[in-house]
Design a protein around this motif. Structure first.
Motif, short mmCIF file in Angstrom:
data_model
loop_
_atom_site.label_atom_id
_atom_site.label_comp_id
_atom_site.label_asym_id
_atom_site.label_seq_id
_atom_site.Cartn_x
_atom_site.Cartn_y
_atom_site.Cartn_z
N ASN A 82 0.84 -1.19 0.00
CA ASN A 82 0.00 0.00 0.00
C ASN A 82 0.88 1.25 0.00
OD1 ASN A 82 -1.91 1.99 0.48
ND2 ASN A 82 -2.78 1.04 2.29
N HIS A 83 0.58 2.17 -0.90
CA HIS A 83 1.23 3.48 -0.90
C HIS A 83 0.21 4.51 -1.35
CE1 HIS A 83 4.13 6.67 -1.29
NE2 HIS A 83 3.72 6.88 -2.53
N ASN A 84 0.03 5.55 -0.56
CA ASN A 84 -1.06 6.50 -0.80
C ASN A 84 -0.64 7.68 -1.66
OD1 ASN A 84 -2.69 4.91 0.79
ND2 ASN A 84 -2.38 6.14 2.64
N VAL A 85 -1.43 7.96 -2.70
CA VAL A 85 -1.23 9.20 -3.46
C VAL A 85 -1.80 10.39 -2.68
CG1 VAL A 85 -1.14 8.12 -5.73
CG2 VAL A 85 -3.35 8.86 -4.81
N GLU A 86 -2.76 10.14 -1.81
CA GLU A 86 -3.36 11.11 -0.89
C GLU A 86 -4.31 12.09 -1.55
OE1 GLU A 86 -3.12 10.40 2.08
OE2 GLU A 86 -1.12 9.68 2.58
N GLN A 94 -9.82 11.32 -12.65
CA GLN A 94 -8.54 11.21 -13.35
C GLN A 94 -7.51 10.48 -12.49
OE1 GLN A 94 -7.63 12.12 -16.62
NE2 GLN A 94 -5.89 10.84 -15.99
N THR A 95 -7.53 10.72 -11.19
CA THR A 95 -6.62 10.02 -10.28
C THR A 95 -6.91 8.53 -10.29
OG1 THR A 95 -6.49 12.00 -8.91
CG2 THR A 95 -5.73 9.93 -7.93
N MET A 96 -8.20 8.18 -10.29
CA MET A 96 -8.56 6.76 -10.40
C MET A 96 -7.98 6.16 -11.68
SD MET A 96 -12.56 6.54 -9.32
CE MET A 96 -13.19 7.11 -7.73
N ASP A 97 -8.13 6.89 -12.79
CA ASP A 97 -7.60 6.40 -14.08
C ASP A 97 -6.08 6.23 -14.01
OD1 ASP A 97 -10.14 6.38 -15.20
OD2 ASP A 97 -9.94 8.39 -16.07
N LYS A 156 -17.42 5.22 -5.18
CA LYS A 156 -17.19 3.77 -5.13
C LYS A 156 -17.61 3.14 -6.45
CE LYS A 156 -18.15 -0.48 -2.61
NZ LYS A 156 -18.53 -1.08 -1.33
N GLU A 157 -18.77 3.54 -6.95
CA GLU A 157 -19.28 3.00 -8.22
C GLU A 157 -18.32 3.33 -9.36
OE1 GLU A 157 -23.20 3.64 -11.04
OE2 GLU A 157 -23.42 3.89 -8.88
N GLU A 158 -17.80 4.57 -9.37
CA GLU A 158 -16.87 4.97 -10.42
C GLU A 158 -15.59 4.14 -10.36
OE1 GLU A 158 -17.15 6.96 -12.91
OE2 GLU A 158 -18.98 8.07 -12.48
N GLY A 159 -15.11 3.87 -9.16
CA GLY A 159 -13.90 3.07 -9.00
C GLY A 159 -14.08 1.65 -9.47
N LEU A 160 -15.20 1.06 -9.10
CA LEU A 160 -15.47 -0.32 -9.51
C LEU A 160 -15.64 -0.41 -11.03
CD1 LEU A 160 -17.91 -1.43 -6.66
CD2 LEU A 160 -15.51 -2.14 -6.99
N LYS A 161 -16.23 0.61 -11.63
CA LYS A 161 -16.37 0.63 -13.10
C LYS A 161 -15.02 0.63 -13.78
CE LYS A 161 -18.83 4.22 -14.09
NZ LYS A 161 -19.71 5.24 -14.70
N ARG A 162 -14.03 1.22 -13.13
CA ARG A 162 -12.71 1.33 -13.72
C ARG A 162 -11.86 0.08 -13.51
NH1 ARG A 162 -14.67 6.20 -13.44
NH2 ARG A 162 -13.78 7.88 -14.71
N GLY A 163 -12.36 -0.87 -12.73
CA GLY A 163 -11.68 -2.14 -12.62
C GLY A 163 -10.92 -2.38 -11.33
N PHE A 164 -11.05 -1.49 -10.33
CA PHE A 164 -10.46 -1.82 -9.03
C PHE A 164 -11.15 -3.06 -8.49
CE2 PHE A 164 -9.52 2.76 -9.25
CZ PHE A 164 -8.18 2.77 -8.86
#
Length: 294
Positions: free
Chosen positions: A162-166, A217-220, A258-266
């Motif tokens: 784990n490493h945080n971009v923050e 964009q950070t998620m991407d 959360k929905e956006e993150g799951l859509k992106r494949g996390f």
């Protein structure tokens, strides 16, 4: 001179304190073994809940950080502590707690040649020796970009790196001290290059002036380096000397993220007002293990 205006904390951020017997026992044990937890040092809002459930995030390499990030409550200064027996004491405490998933983090130790990587590795090894079936997660600093330090940690084979971009790229230099957005992404990418089997994870806090599109964009950016797990939580100002809160996100907005993150494949996204990087960490591992590769 006009006084600063502070946003009123919304109802959903009110924390129920519950200093029960488990909490008191764990606090006494930590002090007895002269161990630090990020739960206390960073004034985590979930401290009472997690300690009542006998879970904690150990903070190794002392409790004085060489950096002065504007969001963080950990004490800044010149560290004097380097305890080579600390890994064994962490493992002893984890064994006494009967942990099934252990999270280990640290202050930034830019004063050390390897940034403390060898102590991280020794802690992972000590935990494996005492608790062979316990999941081990490490939340590491960027080691100033030293690949050798990252290799040292990964050679000990944590279950999660784990490493945080923050925060978002535009605000990174303002919010963090010495850390660089691009370097954080490079660390996560290198981790996959060195050992693709180890899941990677990162965290975002919101409410420091970012735009919605910048979060996406950070998620991407994180998915481009194959980051597997993402946590998103509300920034809470620890003292008046730290960054002010510029916005409080609603539970509904966190659900959207959360929905956006799951859509992106996390594989797993933990998103909520009081979520912190290691909140419900054991559940994140189980969820990610069951999810399709991403």
């Amino acid at each position: 001179m006009a006084s600063k205006t502070y946003l009123r904390k919304p109802e959903w951020l009110k924390i129920q304190l519950n200093p029960n017997d488990n909490y008191k026992e764990l606090k006494q044990m930590m002090r007895g073994k002269t161990l630090h937890t990020v739960c206390e040092e960073a004034k985590c809002p979930n401290l009472h809940e997690c300690w009542a459930n006998r879970t904690a995030t150990f903070m190794i390499l002392g409790n004085i950080c060489t950096r002065a990030c504007r969001f963080c409550a950990v004490t800044t200064g010149l560290p004097t502590e380097l305890d080579l027996q600390e890994p064994e004491r962490v493992a002893e405490a984890a064994e006494q707690m009967g942990l099934r998933h252990c999270v280990v983090t640290s202050v930034a130790r830019d004063d050390l040649e390897d940034g403390g990587a060898s102590i991280f590795a020794a802690t992972i090894q000590a935990l494996r020796a005492r608790l062979p079936f316990c999941g081990v997660e490490v939340l590491i600093p960027d080691f100033l970009g030293r690949r050798e330090s990252l290799e040292t940690v990964l050679a000990a084979k944590p279950d999660i790196l784990n490493h945080n971009v923050e925060t978002v790229e535009r605000l990174s230099d303002r919010v963090r001290s010495k850390a660089k957005y691009s370097r954080s992404l490079e660390l996560l990418q290198r981790s996959k290059e060195i050992n693709p089997a180890i899941s990677t994870k990162s965290s975002l806090m919101v409410g420091v002036g970012e735009e919605w599109d910048e979060i996406l964009q950070t998620m991407d950016d994180l998915r481009k380096v194959d980051c597997n797990i993402l946590t998103i939580g509300q920034y809470l100002q620890p003292t008046k000397q730290h960054l002010p809160v510029l916005a409080y996100y609603t539970p509904e907005q966190f659900a959207q993220l959360k929905e956006e993150g799951l859509k992106r494949g996390f594989r797993h996204v933990e998103s909520g007002p009081l979520v912190r990087s290691s909140y419900h960490a054991h559940e994140q591992v189980q969820s990610a293990a069951l999810a399709p590769n991403g």
